[in-house]
Design a protein around this motif. Structure first.
Motif, PDB file in Angstrom:
ATOM      1  N   ASN A   1     -10.482  -4.308  -8.085  1.00  0.00           N
ATOM      2  CA  ASN A   1     -11.383  -3.662  -7.126  1.00  0.00           C
ATOM      3  C   ASN A   1     -11.382  -4.337  -5.760  1.00  0.00           C
TER       4      ASN A   1
ATOM      5  N   THR B   1       0.018  -1.685 -11.632  1.00  0.00           N
ATOM      6  CA  THR B   1       0.715  -0.414 -11.549  1.00  0.00           C
ATOM      7  C   THR B   1       0.269   0.470 -12.704  1.00  0.00           C
TER       8      THR B   1
ATOM      9  N   ASP C   1      -1.139  -4.398  -5.557  1.00  0.00           N
ATOM     10  CA  ASP C   1      -1.736  -3.237  -6.209  1.00  0.00           C
ATOM     11  C   ASP C   1      -0.925  -2.015  -5.791  1.00  0.00           C
TER      12      ASP C   1
ATOM     13  N   ASP D   1     -11.494  -5.839  -2.185  1.00  0.00           N
ATOM     14  CA  ASP D   1     -11.849  -5.273  -0.892  1.00  0.00           C
ATOM     15  C   ASP D   1     -12.365  -6.442  -0.064  1.00  0.00           C
TER      16      ASP D   1
ATOM     17  N   ASN E   1      -0.936   0.882  -7.085  1.00  0.00           N
ATOM     18  CA  ASN E   1      -1.730   2.119  -7.153  1.00  0.00           C
ATOM     19  C   ASN E   1      -2.378   2.440  -5.810  1.00  0.00           C
ATOM     20  N   ARG E   2      -2.806   1.403  -5.101  1.00  0.00           N
ATOM     21  CA  ARG E   2      -3.522   1.601  -3.836  1.00  0.00           C
ATOM     22  C   ARG E   2      -2.696   1.192  -2.616  1.00  0.00           C
ATOM     23  N   ASP E   3      -1.428   0.770  -2.833  1.00  0.00           N
ATOM     24  CA  ASP E   3      -0.597   0.223  -1.752  1.00  0.00           C
ATOM     25  C   ASP E   3      -1.347  -0.890  -1.020  1.00  0.00           C
ATOM     26  N   TYR E   4      -1.901  -1.808  -1.806  1.00  0.00           N
ATOM     27  CA  TYR E   4      -2.708  -2.901  -1.270  1.00  0.00           C
ATOM     28  C   TYR E   4      -2.059  -4.215  -1.678  1.00  0.00           C
TER      29      TYR E   4
END
Length: 177
Positions: free
Chosen positions: A50, A155, A16, A52, A18-21
């Motif tokens: 999403n 992205t 991800d 987590d 967008n979140r550097d995940y």
């Protein structure tokens, strides 16, 4: 005798941007007997968007009181409610009272009509509404096997998905933020 769900196992390499995940997901997903493969894969896609450590699939279609996906904190507070499909305004109104954040991911051929009919009602609620193109979800469904290795790269508003038998890009259009 009740029909049992079909079980799918996914190994997903998730990036991800967008979140550097970045993580590797091992998901076991039950496809409800009345659920299409497209809906199940939209749930997997929404989960990936999403992701987590506390995010989980719920009983979904088997329990009308629960969303498709939720995130409960260690204190059992409901932080995120995710519905897939075209839920009723009353259901989402209740969800916004229960969860800190509420999201809807619409995906099928009647999605545009549902949004035109419900946009006014949802505009008064603190809910995020997203739409995936139906044709892209159908292409994603064709990549699935009962045991599947996939790569998801997120992205901007795009998710690039690759599997052994193909690839697809899915654009997530934000209808209400």
């Amino acid at each position: 005798m009740a029909i049992k769900p079909t079980i799918y196992k996914f190994k997903i390499s998730l990036s991800d941007l967008n979140r550097d995940y970045y993580t590797a997901l091992n998901l076991t997903v039950a496809q409800h007997p009345s659920e299409t493969i497209e809906r199940m894969m939209t749930r997997v896609l929404a989960y990936s968007l999403n992701v987590d450590e506390q995010l989980t699939f719920t009983k979904g279609l088997s329990s009308v009181e629960e969303p498709d996906i939720w995130l409960r904190g260690l204190d059992d507070q409901l932080h995120l409610w995710v519905d897939v499909g075209e839920p009723a305004q009353e259901r989402i109104k209740k969800a916004t009272r229960l969860a800190q954040t509420t999201k809807i991911y619409s995906f099928n051929s009647k999605s545009d009509t549902w949004w035109q009919q419900n946009q006014g009602a949802f505009s008064t609620l603190p809910v995020q509404v997203f739409q995936f193109p139906w044709e892209d979800i159908q292409r994603l469904a064709k990549l699935v096997s009962r045991t599947c290795d996939m790569s998801f790269t997120i992205t901007g508003d795009s998710t690039y998905i690759t599997a052994a038998n193909g690839e697809v890009e899915i654009i997530c259009r934000e209808l209400q933020g």
